[in-house]
Design a protein around this motif. Structure first.
Motif, PDB file in Angstrom:
ATOM      1  N   GLY A 109     -17.044  -1.760   9.269  1.00  0.00           N
ATOM      2  CA  GLY A 109     -18.452  -1.804   9.639  1.00  0.00           C
ATOM      3  C   GLY A 109     -19.406  -1.411   8.537  1.00  0.00           C
ATOM      4  N   SER A 110     -18.937  -0.704   7.511  1.00  0.00           N
ATOM      5  CA  SER A 110     -19.839  -0.217   6.470  1.00  0.00           C
ATOM      6  C   SER A 110     -20.318  -1.322   5.535  1.00  0.00           C
ATOM      7  CB  SER A 110     -19.150   0.864   5.637  1.00  0.00           C
ATOM      8  OG  SER A 110     -18.802   1.955   6.433  1.00  0.00           O
ATOM      9  N   TYR A 111     -19.524  -2.368   5.367  1.00  0.00           N
ATOM     10  CA  TYR A 111     -19.861  -3.385   4.379  1.00  0.00           C
ATOM     11  C   TYR A 111     -20.008  -4.787   4.963  1.00  0.00           C
ATOM     12  CZ  TYR A 111     -18.240   0.301   1.268  1.00  0.00           C
ATOM     13  OH  TYR A 111     -18.066   1.490   0.624  1.00  0.00           O
ATOM     14  N   PHE A 112     -19.391  -5.048   6.097  1.00  0.00           N
ATOM     15  CA  PHE A 112     -19.398  -6.408   6.640  1.00  0.00           C
ATOM     16  C   PHE A 112     -20.820  -6.811   6.998  1.00  0.00           C
ATOM     17  CE2 PHE A 112     -18.212  -9.380  10.271  1.00  0.00           C
ATOM     18  CZ  PHE A 112     -17.919 -10.421   9.424  1.00  0.00           C
ATOM     19  N   PHE A 113     -21.227  -8.006   6.567  1.00  0.00           N
ATOM     20  CA  PHE A 113     -22.637  -8.382   6.568  1.00  0.00           C
ATOM     21  C   PHE A 113     -22.990  -9.456   7.589  1.00  0.00           C
ATOM     22  CE2 PHE A 113     -26.558  -9.757   4.309  1.00  0.00           C
ATOM     23  CZ  PHE A 113     -27.116  -8.508   4.134  1.00  0.00           C
ATOM     24  N   HIS A 114     -22.067  -9.849   8.446  1.00  0.00           N
ATOM     25  CA  HIS A 114     -22.313 -10.980   9.344  1.00  0.00           C
ATOM     26  C   HIS A 114     -23.456 -10.708  10.307  1.00  0.00           C
ATOM     27  CE1 HIS A 114     -21.951 -14.264  12.004  1.00  0.00           C
ATOM     28  NE2 HIS A 114     -21.101 -13.751  12.851  1.00  0.00           N
ATOM     29  N   ALA A 115     -24.361 -11.684  10.419  1.00  0.00           N
ATOM     30  CA  ALA A 115     -25.547 -11.529  11.259  1.00  0.00           C
ATOM     31  C   ALA A 115     -25.216 -11.439  12.735  1.00  0.00           C
ATOM     32  CB  ALA A 115     -26.484 -12.710  11.034  1.00  0.00           C
ATOM     33  N   GLY A 116     -24.030 -11.835  13.133  1.00  0.00           N
ATOM     34  CA  GLY A 116     -23.712 -11.863  14.543  1.00  0.00           C
ATOM     35  C   GLY A 116     -23.313 -10.532  15.133  1.00  0.00           C
ATOM     36  N   ILE A 117     -23.251  -9.478  14.356  1.00  0.00           N
ATOM     37  CA  ILE A 117     -22.842  -8.195  14.908  1.00  0.00           C
ATOM     38  C   ILE A 117     -24.056  -7.390  15.343  1.00  0.00           C
ATOM     39  CG2 ILE A 117     -20.707  -8.093  13.573  1.00  0.00           C
ATOM     40  CD1 ILE A 117     -22.061  -6.145  11.692  1.00  0.00           C
ATOM     41  N   PRO A 118     -23.953  -6.622  16.428  1.00  0.00           N
ATOM     42  CA  PRO A 118     -25.093  -5.806  16.864  1.00  0.00           C
ATOM     43  C   PRO A 118     -25.529  -4.864  15.748  1.00  0.00           C
ATOM     44  CG  PRO A 118     -23.381  -5.862  18.528  1.00  0.00           C
ATOM     45  CD  PRO A 118     -22.816  -6.511  17.307  1.00  0.00           C
ATOM     46  N   GLY A 119     -26.829  -4.656  15.678  1.00  0.00           N
ATOM     47  CA  GLY A 119     -27.365  -3.799  14.631  1.00  0.00           C
ATOM     48  C   GLY A 119     -27.954  -4.581  13.480  1.00  0.00           C
ATOM     49  N   PHE A 120     -27.683  -5.866  13.386  1.00  0.00           N
ATOM     50  CA  PHE A 120     -28.305  -6.712  12.379  1.00  0.00           C
ATOM     51  C   PHE A 120     -29.475  -7.389  13.064  1.00  0.00           C
ATOM     52  CE2 PHE A 120     -27.746  -9.004   8.331  1.00  0.00           C
ATOM     53  CZ  PHE A 120     -28.697  -9.969   8.490  1.00  0.00           C
ATOM     54  N   GLY A 121     -30.670  -6.911  12.794  1.00  0.00           N
ATOM     55  CA  GLY A 121     -31.832  -7.403  13.509  1.00  0.00           C
ATOM     56  C   GLY A 121     -31.985  -6.617  14.791  1.00  0.00           C
ATOM     57  N   ALA A 122     -32.042  -7.281  15.914  1.00  0.00           N
ATOM     58  CA  ALA A 122     -32.207  -6.611  17.201  1.00  0.00           C
ATOM     59  C   ALA A 122     -31.516  -7.439  18.274  1.00  0.00           C
ATOM     60  CB  ALA A 122     -33.685  -6.437  17.524  1.00  0.00           C
ATOM     61  N   THR A 123     -31.222  -6.809  19.397  1.00  0.00           N
ATOM     62  CA  THR A 123     -30.512  -7.453  20.497  1.00  0.00           C
ATOM     63  C   THR A 123     -31.423  -7.526  21.716  1.00  0.00           C
ATOM     64  OG1 THR A 123     -28.439  -6.560  19.659  1.00  0.00           O
ATOM     65  CG2 THR A 123     -28.443  -7.333  21.936  1.00  0.00           C
ATOM     66  N   PHE A 124     -31.467  -8.696  22.369  1.00  0.00           N
ATOM     67  CA  PHE A 124     -32.346  -8.911  23.515  1.00  0.00           C
ATOM     68  C   PHE A 124     -31.619  -9.652  24.618  1.00  0.00           C
ATOM     69  CE2 PHE A 124     -35.031  -8.677  19.791  1.00  0.00           C
ATOM     70  CZ  PHE A 124     -36.003  -7.770  20.192  1.00  0.00           C
ATOM     71  N   ASP A 125     -32.056  -9.422  25.859  1.00  0.00           N
ATOM     72  CA  ASP A 125     -31.614 -10.251  26.977  1.00  0.00           C
ATOM     73  C   ASP A 125     -32.819 -10.885  27.671  1.00  0.00           C
ATOM     74  OD1 ASP A 125     -32.735  -8.120  28.301  1.00  0.00           O
ATOM     75  OD2 ASP A 125     -30.891  -7.487  29.293  1.00  0.00           O
ATOM     76  N   ASP A 126     -33.996 -10.767  27.065  1.00  0.00           N
ATOM     77  CA  ASP A 126     -35.242 -11.306  27.609  1.00  0.00           C
ATOM     78  C   ASP A 126     -35.937 -12.117  26.517  1.00  0.00           C
ATOM     79  OD1 ASP A 126     -38.427 -10.652  27.778  1.00  0.00           O
ATOM     80  OD2 ASP A 126     -37.549 -10.985  29.763  1.00  0.00           O
ATOM     81  N   LEU A 127     -36.243 -13.393  26.817  1.00  0.00           N
ATOM     82  CA  LEU A 127     -36.813 -14.282  25.802  1.00  0.00           C
ATOM     83  C   LEU A 127     -38.205 -13.850  25.368  1.00  0.00           C
ATOM     84  CD1 LEU A 127     -35.659 -17.782  27.094  1.00  0.00           C
ATOM     85  CD2 LEU A 127     -34.677 -16.418  25.258  1.00  0.00           C
ATOM     86  N   ASP A 128     -39.027 -13.354  26.306  1.00  0.00           N
ATOM     87  CA  ASP A 128     -40.374 -12.925  25.932  1.00  0.00           C
ATOM     88  C   ASP A 128     -40.342 -11.710  25.016  1.00  0.00           C
ATOM     89  OD1 ASP A 128     -42.084 -14.852  27.249  1.00  0.00           O
ATOM     90  OD2 ASP A 128     -41.392 -13.990  29.139  1.00  0.00           O
ATOM     91  N   ALA A 129     -39.446 -10.782  25.292  1.00  0.00           N
ATOM     92  CA  ALA A 129     -39.313  -9.603  24.425  1.00  0.00           C
ATOM     93  C   ALA A 129     -38.821 -10.016  23.039  1.00  0.00           C
ATOM     94  CB  ALA A 129     -38.358  -8.590  25.052  1.00  0.00           C
ATOM     95  N   MET A 130     -37.902 -10.977  22.998  1.00  0.00           N
ATOM     96  CA  MET A 130     -37.409 -11.471  21.729  1.00  0.00           C
ATOM     97  C   MET A 130     -38.529 -12.143  20.943  1.00  0.00           C
ATOM     98  SD  MET A 130     -34.496 -14.325  20.918  1.00  0.00           S
ATOM     99  CE  MET A 130     -35.669 -15.675  20.940  1.00  0.00           C
ATOM    100  N   ALA A 131     -39.329 -12.970  21.619  1.00  0.00           N
ATOM    101  CA  ALA A 131     -40.438 -13.666  20.959  1.00  0.00           C
ATOM    102  C   ALA A 131     -41.461 -12.667  20.413  1.00  0.00           C
ATOM    103  CB  ALA A 131     -41.097 -14.631  21.933  1.00  0.00           C
ATOM    104  N   GLN A 132     -41.765 -11.645  21.188  1.00  0.00           N
ATOM    105  CA  GLN A 132     -42.722 -10.630  20.737  1.00  0.00           C
ATOM    106  C   GLN A 132     -42.190  -9.894  19.508  1.00  0.00           C
ATOM    107  OE1 GLN A 132     -45.915 -10.087  22.321  1.00  0.00           O
ATOM    108  NE2 GLN A 132     -46.142  -9.246  20.262  1.00  0.00           N
ATOM    109  N   TYR A 133     -40.894  -9.603  19.514  1.00  0.00           N
ATOM    110  CA  TYR A 133     -40.270  -8.949  18.368  1.00  0.00           C
ATOM    111  C   TYR A 133     -40.397  -9.822  17.115  1.00  0.00           C
ATOM    112  CZ  TYR A 133     -36.500  -7.214  15.344  1.00  0.00           C
ATOM    113  OH  TYR A 133     -35.768  -6.756  14.281  1.00  0.00           O
ATOM    114  N   CYS A 134     -40.102 -11.117  17.245  1.00  0.00           N
ATOM    115  CA  CYS A 134     -40.192 -12.031  16.105  1.00  0.00           C
ATOM    116  C   CYS A 134     -41.629 -12.123  15.591  1.00  0.00           C
ATOM    117  CB  CYS A 134     -39.673 -13.414  16.496  1.00  0.00           C
ATOM    118  SG  CYS A 134     -37.894 -13.464  16.815  1.00  0.00           S
ATOM    119  N   TYR A 135     -42.569 -12.140  16.501  1.00  0.00           N
ATOM    120  CA  TYR A 135     -43.986 -12.191  16.118  1.00  0.00           C
ATOM    121  C   TYR A 135     -44.381 -10.900  15.393  1.00  0.00           C
ATOM    122  CZ  TYR A 135     -49.046 -12.577  16.567  1.00  0.00           C
ATOM    123  OH  TYR A 135     -50.398 -12.639  16.297  1.00  0.00           O
TER     124      TYR A 135
END
Length: 199
Positions: A109-135
């Motif tokens: 976990g210290s070096y692996f860089f794949h975007a698909g793992i939690p903690g890279f960016g943010a995790t959402f289960d709501d599209l509006d919350a995700m859109a607001q985060y991106c904005y």
């Protein structure tokens, strides 16, 4: 293009050019780095090895070329950046006599860089919350590329839902906005890269 010079001046290359560019830049940054030849899905391929924390890992820069023709966005990005043997299975293979470094068994976990793992960016289960985060990431942090992990939608990317949520958020913005996004399934969720083209 098969050289670092070509990759860095043209912004694209074949796998040899990408690995040569990584070798040059990582070496200049002080990393112990090497080359590895083998196969990607049965096709001859070249990538790099890098030493981090006393262990060797695979770095396949070609897997980050989502803007070019070499790798489709849905295959994922950074899936083989600082990867161990566990992440190479099914993607990269090589004859043991070709091995240039003893690759770590696990990615770690210290070096692996794949975007698909939690903690890279943010995790959402709501599209509006995700859109607001991106904005907000664009407005307050100036980020053009935003990575998120979308849970609760299974393997199917809700394209219309994402665009509708983004439209709701950007309707309040003064000025033109335009975005595009790529998504791919990862462990029952969707890893998404949203790129602001106009803001």
């Amino acid at each position: 293009g098969v050289s670092a010079a070509f990759a860095l001046t043209h912004g694209w290359a074949n796998c040899q050019g990408y690995s040569d560019a990584f070798y040059l830049l990582a070496g200049m940054a002080g990393f112990e780095v090497g080359f590895q030849n083998g196969y990607n899905a049965g096709v001859l391929h070249a990538w790099n090895t890098v030493e981090l924390g006393g262990q060797w890992y695979v770095v396949d820069v070609s897997t980050a070329d989502i803007a070019g023709d070499l790798v489709a966005p849905e295959t994922g990005v950074y899936t083989l950046f600082n990867a161990g043997r566990d992440r190479c299975a099914g993607a990269l293979s090589w004859d043991p006599v070709w091995e240039t470094a003893d690759i770590a068994d696990g990615s770690g976990g210290s070096y692996f860089f794949h975007a698909g793992i939690p903690g890279f960016g943010a995790t959402f289960d709501d599209l509006d919350a995700m859109a607001q985060y991106c904005y907000n990431k664009r407005v307050y942090d100036g980020e053009r590329d935003i990575w998120v992990l979308l849970l609760g939608y299974g393997e199917e990317l809700p394209i219309d839902g994402i665009n509708a949520a983004m439209t709701r958020v950007t309707n309040r913005h003064n000025g033109e906005t335009r975005w595009r996004f790529w998504g791919w399934p990862t462990g029952g969720a969707q890893c998404i890269l949203l790129r602001w083209d106009v803001f």
